[in-house]
Design a protein around this motif. Structure first.
Motif, short mmCIF file in Angstrom:
data_model
loop_
_atom_site.label_atom_id
_atom_site.label_comp_id
_atom_site.label_asym_id
_atom_site.label_seq_id
_atom_site.Cartn_x
_atom_site.Cartn_y
_atom_site.Cartn_z
N VAL A 139 -11.22 10.26 -28.79
CA VAL A 139 -12.60 10.36 -28.28
C VAL A 139 -13.48 9.58 -29.22
O VAL A 139 -13.47 9.80 -30.44
N GLU A 140 -14.26 8.64 -28.68
CA GLU A 140 -15.13 7.79 -29.48
C GLU A 140 -16.60 8.12 -29.20
O GLU A 140 -17.01 8.16 -28.05
N TYR A 141 -17.36 8.32 -30.28
CA TYR A 141 -18.80 8.50 -30.19
C TYR A 141 -19.44 7.28 -30.87
O TYR A 141 -19.27 7.09 -32.07
N THR A 142 -20.13 6.45 -30.11
CA THR A 142 -20.60 5.17 -30.62
C THR A 142 -22.09 4.97 -30.35
O THR A 142 -22.58 5.30 -29.27
N GLN A 143 -22.78 4.41 -31.34
CA GLN A 143 -24.18 3.99 -31.16
C GLN A 143 -24.33 2.56 -31.66
O GLN A 143 -23.83 2.22 -32.73
#
Length: 236
Positions: A139-143
């Motif tokens: 799971v990737e959380y990207t900004q």
């Protein structure tokens, strides 16, 4: 950028793109001197840089050979694979992305500082589940800052953001600062990664930079602990 750094980067790209296969020998130093029009010292520094990055190995009396980046059927969190991106790392296999979130928001003060933004600037806020051969593995959380990574669309998120950044926007991804630790999954992550029982995740927090020094990504990737392998090369 120094000449040896440019040569090391070109050789690294050739390895990542499959122009050199695992176990294949690089050209001899004398041949590379002629190819690039530089001294033997410059070539030696370039090759030494690849050794430090864990991409090649020197064999006394034989030459320099490409190391295998896929010794195991797991996701290797090596520098080369990270900068190629998930899709490029597993080229030839079935790679897919499930988009859980794609919005535009203001960054928190912490994220703004990491991306060298103001809190009233805008960033893409992205959450993706990456699947390999139909199995969810991370799971990737990207900004990312909108003014730098312009025109990002949902279709791109389903493929490769890194490919879009380099091929469509014409940027060059250069480096990243990372922190790796073991964490327990949230209930949502357990569901998305199809985790049963007790299974820690390998969390990689990253700030990635372009070759001009601008940060373009703040991300937290949480990998299944039974499907990830972190590799590190230490040089004295």
């Amino acid at each position: 950028m120094l000449k040896y750094e440019a040569i090391a980067r070109e050789l690294r790209e050739d390895i990542q793109q499959g122009k050199y296969t695992p176990g294949e020998q690089l050209a001899l130093e004398k041949e590379m001197c002629q190819q690039y029009g530089v001294s033997r010292i410059t070539i030696k520094r370039a090759v030494d840089e690849l050794v430090k990055q864990g991409l090649v190995v020197k064999r006394r009396g034989s030459g320099t050979f490409v190391k295998s980046l896929k010794d195991e059927d797991v996701k290797e969190l090596s520098m080369a694979n990270q900068f190629s991106g998930f899709a490029a790392t597993f080229k030839g296999r079935k790679v897919a992305s499930k988009i859980l979130r794609f919005e535009i928001i203001h960054p928190t003060a912490e994220v703004a500082a990491k991306l060298q933004l103001a809190v009233d600037d805008f960033v893409y806020d992205i959450i993706r589940v990456r699947l390999l051969d139909d199995r969810p593995v991370v799971v990737e959380y990207t900004q990312m800052p909108i003014q730098l990574i312009a025109g990002l669309k949902r279709q791109t998120l389903e493929k490769s953001i890194y490919s879009y950044i380099e091929k469509d926007l014409g940027y060059k991804i250069q480096s990243a600062h990372r922190t790796v630790r073991a964490v327990m999954p949230t209930d949502e992550e357990r569901e998305q990664l199809q985790i049963e029982g007790v299974l820690p995740l390998l969390e990689v927090t990253q700030v990635a930079f372009l070759d001009d020094g601008r940060p373009f990504e703040y991300s937290i990737a949480r990998h299944r602990g039974d499907y990830s392998n972190f590799r590190s090369v230490s040089i004295r």
